[in-house]
Design an enzyme around this catalytic site. Structure first.
Site, PDB file in Angstrom:
ATOM      1  CG  HIS A 134      -2.085   0.905   1.102  1.00  0.00           C
ATOM      2  ND1 HIS A 134      -2.050   2.243   1.432  1.00  0.00           N
ATOM      3  CD2 HIS A 134      -3.345   0.667   0.686  1.00  0.00           C
ATOM      4  CE1 HIS A 134      -3.244   2.779   1.250  1.00  0.00           C
ATOM      5  NE2 HIS A 134      -4.044   1.840   0.798  1.00  0.00           N
ATOM      6  CG  PHE A 135      -0.615   2.273  -3.104  1.00  0.00           C
ATOM      7  CD1 PHE A 135      -1.469   1.286  -3.576  1.00  0.00           C
ATOM      8  CD2 PHE A 135      -1.157   3.354  -2.428  1.00  0.00           C
ATOM      9  CE1 PHE A 135      -2.846   1.400  -3.410  1.00  0.00           C
ATOM     10  CE2 PHE A 135      -2.524   3.468  -2.250  1.00  0.00           C
ATOM     11  CZ  PHE A 135      -3.377   2.492  -2.734  1.00  0.00           C
TER      12      PHE A 135
END
Length: 150
Positions: free
Chosen positions: A54-55
């Site tokens: 993420h991410f």
């Protein structure tokens, strides 16, 4: 007249919350007033496992984790206000309303969590919560938690 701040270190936090790594979202409590407010800190580190997904190219601390940190802060305020948990009791995160995310939180940020007790009825407590980074609100919400046996 100066009033001394009430604080909680990590050992005291762990005595109240059942969460452990990697899900313990409160690093310290810098002030609280029973039945009123609590201020807690969450240091956001790139070393947290959630950043692998993420991410990968632009790490952002998930909004649901900010809300979880707020919920843990409400649990701490509830226990300090209404008594420490028995061996088989805790506060469950019951609901969230009016959640707003205003700015991304990234590794290196320090979340300052402020929760305010509003009311309690039949074991369900209502709180207002805000999360700030560098003095700017990044998230706000109304949270409810319920004290229950497990």
């Amino acid at each position: 007249m100066t009033s001394e701040k009430k604080t909680l270190n990590i050992t005291e936090i762990q005595a109240l919350l059942p969460h452990r790594y990697p899900f313990l979202m409160i690093d310290r409590v810098t002030d609280y007033e029973e039945g009123q407010t609590l201020t807690a800190y969450k240091n956001v580190s790139i070393n947290e496992p959630l950043f692998t997904g993420h991410f990968p190219k632009m790490p952002i601390f998930p909004g649901v984790m900010i809300l979880e940190a707020m919920a843990q802060a409400t649990g701490l305020l509830a226990f300090k206000s209404f008594g420490a948990p028995s061996e088989n009791e805790l506060y469950y995160f019951a609901s969230i309303d009016k959640a707003k995310f205003r700015k991304p939180v990234v590794p290196g940020d320090q979340l300052v969590l402020n929760v305010e007790f509003i009311k309690e009825r039949r074991g369900i407590a209502l709180f207002n919560g805000t999360a700030k980074v560098d003095g700017e609100v990044v998230c706000s919400a109304e949270l409810k938690c319920a004290r229950r046996e497990f």
